[in-house]
Design an enzyme around this catalytic site. Structure first.
Site, PDB file in Angstrom:
ATOM      1  N   GLN A 194       0.835  -1.213   0.000  1.00 30.19           N
ATOM      2  CA  GLN A 194       0.000   0.000   0.000  1.00 30.19           C
ATOM      3  C   GLN A 194       0.867   1.260   0.000  1.00 30.19           C
ATOM      4  OE1 GLN A 194      -3.090   0.100   3.039  1.00 30.19           O
ATOM      5  NE2 GLN A 194      -3.056  -2.118   3.164  1.00 30.19           N
ATOM      6  N   LYS A 225      -8.058  -6.980  -0.697  1.00 31.21           N
ATOM      7  CA  LYS A 225      -7.629  -5.838   0.114  1.00 31.21           C
ATOM      8  C   LYS A 225      -6.606  -4.986  -0.653  1.00 31.21           C
ATOM      9  CE  LYS A 225      -5.809  -5.001   4.732  1.00 31.21           C
ATOM     10  NZ  LYS A 225      -5.205  -5.650   5.896  1.00 31.21           N
ATOM     11  N   CYS A 383      37.827 -16.791 -20.816  1.00 29.66           N
ATOM     12  CA  CYS A 383      38.550 -15.522 -20.771  1.00 29.66           C
ATOM     13  C   CYS A 383      39.793 -15.629 -19.880  1.00 29.66           C
ATOM     14  CB  CYS A 383      37.624 -14.386 -20.384  1.00 29.66           C
ATOM     15  SG  CYS A 383      38.210 -12.817 -21.048  1.00 29.66           S
ATOM     16  N   HIS A 509      33.360 -14.842 -24.230  1.00 27.36           N
ATOM     17  CA  HIS A 509      32.387 -15.182 -23.182  1.00 27.36           C
ATOM     18  C   HIS A 509      31.163 -15.874 -23.780  1.00 27.36           C
ATOM     19  CE1 HIS A 509      34.264 -13.099 -19.778  1.00 27.36           C
ATOM     20  NE2 HIS A 509      34.728 -12.274 -20.703  1.00 27.36           N
ATOM     21  N   GLU A 511      29.039 -17.637 -22.387  1.00 24.91           N
ATOM     22  CA  GLU A 511      27.887 -17.658 -21.462  1.00 24.91           C
ATOM     23  C   GLU A 511      26.837 -16.611 -21.805  1.00 24.91           C
ATOM     24  OE1 GLU A 511      30.964 -16.690 -20.763  1.00 24.91           O
ATOM     25  OE2 GLU A 511      31.058 -15.099 -19.254  1.00 24.91           O
TER      26      GLU A 511
HETATM   27  N1  GLN Z   1      42.001  -9.774 -17.145  1.00 29.15           N
HETATM   28  C1  GLN Z   1      41.978 -10.422 -18.410  1.00 29.15           C
HETATM   29  C2  GLN Z   1      42.094  -9.445 -19.573  1.00 29.15           C
HETATM   30  O1  GLN Z   1      41.847  -8.274 -19.415  1.00 29.15           O
HETATM   31  C3  GLN Z   1      40.740 -11.282 -18.551  1.00 29.15           C
HETATM   32  C4  GLN Z   1      39.471 -10.519 -18.624  1.00 29.15           C
HETATM   33  C5  GLN Z   1      38.246 -11.369 -18.448  1.00 29.15           C
HETATM   34  O2  GLN Z   1      38.331 -12.482 -17.927  1.00 29.15           O
HETATM   35  N2  GLN Z   1      37.097 -10.852 -18.807  1.00 29.15           N
HETATM   36  O3  GLN Z   1      42.424  -9.838 -20.668  1.00 29.15           O
END
Ligand code: GLN
Length: 538
Positions: A194, A225, A383, A509, A511
């Protein structure tokens, strides 16, 4: 039909899962055949999330076009087909940056520059630009922070005006709130909701739909309510009850008719909902055929949000292999300190070393990789994880003394990882890494090719350092193959070890491109290999 807009605000407390709620609504609208976009407005003063510490803010999510964004944008791409671009994450820092630039150029022609209308206009322009980028049916916009924060006021004022400008038929306000259960009283409480709604009303925003986060289902009289006090239709009081997996949220919302309410209120034309994909994901999550233990060896493990997309991508790998993945968070500094590595790593079926910055914890990661390589445990490096795998191989297989990355030892005699040439001139930290999607050629007959089944792939990067090509031949002769390289054949993007069940590491990356409905091929195969290892061990 004009683009319709849905604004989502959060009330009572932070961390209620606004990003997941919005991503789930997006998934529902797509299941009804609508095209959507999603944008996040963040009230903080940083220009982007790129310079923020993962301890404070979790992972930095990177888009194809190289924007460094808030992690909620990862949810949007995982749940929907919305494309995240540089326009998708607006911050107060970005808004002021551009207004001050305009002021210095003299664009305001002598006027006093003010929050209303200049800041609010700038916000509204960016909302429209993001929606226009892909001509969507519905543009969804998340307002970061919680109602009551001083810094979000200009954003709330802007979205209030937006409703007036566009007409209320074209704009919907959704408010995510908390309905807590007080154990001592044995009751759920509506008062915080509320208050939060009355705060919104004082700004001039009447929410159309309330998403009530709650531990347990509440009775109809509670909904009645809330409806009465907050001036929201009772059917539009949606219960967002805690669920075992975040991927259950779209089907849970659908079961309460949320998509119908949105479609009706916005006057949209939509198809019947096709929830098959989401139902199948929930089915697989609830009925796994096996369990696999994956260790993530990192240094931000107390803040699991720092590895948000990796964690989700592993879960997607589990869905693809119809198994439950138990994630074990391993502190790399503890690996370094522990003499008996088996004690700390022995129970793992697969080991993943994620990205990171700075020297702390690096030796522990290298030890964990050595263990995975020698004990033939499936290994996936991402990475910094790839850079650490290269250093490990150089030191222990190539016997290159003190091999290192110049990030950690500027004077190493063997800089197997070194700074990209274009990085050497860079002075500013913000937005200056190698960022966004780049093509990569994948070599046939490798595990990488087996996974991707494609000769050229596009993956997202965020780093300053790189495999040093001068060492290429030495690595390949001793069994570490460069299975992915940049089109000009200069940069190593994927490395793998031939004589190992599954040892693969990537400079990018992956992911960021995994979805519950389509696990990233590398995560799928990493989990598959770990599962195989699990069965062998048993
Ligand atoms: N530190 C590393 C670089 O700058 C890896 C970077 C990371 O894992 N995103 O290349």
């Amino acid at each position: 039909m004009p683009t319709k807009y849905i604004f989502v605000t959060g009330g009572v407390v932070s961390s209620l899962g606004k990003g997941i709620a919005i991503a789930s609504i997006g998934a529902l609208l797509e299941a009804r055949g609508l095209k959507i976009s999603v944008q996040k407005l963040d009230p903080y003063l940083n220009v982007d999330a790129g310079t923020m510490n993962p301890f404070q803010h979790g992972e930095v999510y990177v888009s194809d076009d190289g924007a460094e964004t808030d992690l909620d944008l990862g949810h949007y791409e995982r749940y929907t087909h919305a494309r995240i671009t540089a326009l998708s994450n607006v911050t107060t820092g970005k808004i002021y940056h551009s207004i001050i630039e305009k002021e210095r150029r003299g664009d305001f022609l002598g006027k006093t520059v003010q929050v209303i209308p200049h800041v609010t206009d700038e916000i509204k322009t960016r909302i429209k630009a993001a929606a226009k980028e892909r001509e969507v049916d519905v543009a969804m916009i998340e307002i970061g922070g919680t109602i009551g924060d001083i810094e979000s006021l200009p954003f709330l004022e802007a979205i209030r005006q937006f409703g007036k400008d566009m007409g209320r038929d074209n704009v919907l306000y959704v408010h995510l709130t908390l309905v807590p259960y007080i154990a001592a009283a044995g009751e759920v409480k509506t008062k915080p909701t509320q208050h939060s709604v009355s705060e919104l009303l004082s700004i001039g925003i009447q929410p159309d739909i309330l998403l009530c986060r709650t531990e347990r289902h509440f009775a109809k009289d509670i909904a009645a309510k809330i409806s009465l006090f907050c001036n929201v239709e009772e059917r539009a009081i949606i219960q967002a009850v805690d669920v075992a997996s975040v991927y259950e949220v779209p089907t849970a919302f659908h079961a309460q008719g949320l998509d119908d309410i949105i479609i009706e209120k916005l006057g949209l034309k939509a198809k019947k909902a096709n929830m098959k994909e989401w139902e199948s994901i929930v089915g697989k999550l609830k009925n796994p055929k096996a369990t696999v233990n994956i260790g993530i060896v990192g240094k931000y493990i107390e803040i699991q949000d720092a590895y948000k997309s990796i964690k989700e991508a592993i879960i997607h790998g589990g869905i693809a292999n119809e198994c439950k993945v138990k994630i074990h968070w391993v502190n790399s500094e503890e690996v370094e300190a522990c003499k008996d590595k088996k004690k700390i790593l022995g129970h793992l079926d697969g080991i993943l070393v994620p990205g990171g910055f700075g020297v702390r914890g690096i030796e522990g990661k290298i030890h964990a990789i050595q263990y995975a390589r020698e004990k033939k445990i499936p290994f996936f490096g991402i990475c910094l994880g790839m850079q650490a795998a290269v250093i490990e191989f150089a030191r222990n297989v190539l016997k290159l003394k003190n091999a290192n990355s110049t990030e950690f030892d500027q004077y190493t005699p063997n800089p197997v990882i070194s700074m990209l040439a274009e990085q050497k001139m860079v002075k500013n930290m913000g937005g200056t890494m190698r960022l966004g999607a780049y093509p990569c050629k994948v070599k046939k007959g490798t595990k990488a090719y087996e996974a991707y089944n494609e000769g050229v792939i596009f993956e997202r990067h965020r780093h300053r350092f790189e495999f040093n090509g001068l060492y290429k031949e030495r690595f390949e002769t001793k069994g570490m193959t460069l299975s992915g390289i940049s089109p000009n054949e200069i940069l190593a993007e994927i490395v793998e070890i031939k004589r190992h069940p599954w040892f693969l590491a990537v400079q990018f990356h992956p992911e960021f491109k995994s979805k519950p409905t389509a696990a990233h091929p590398l995560f799928r195969d990493f989990v598959k290999a770990s599962l195989k290892n699990h069965k062998v061990k048993k």
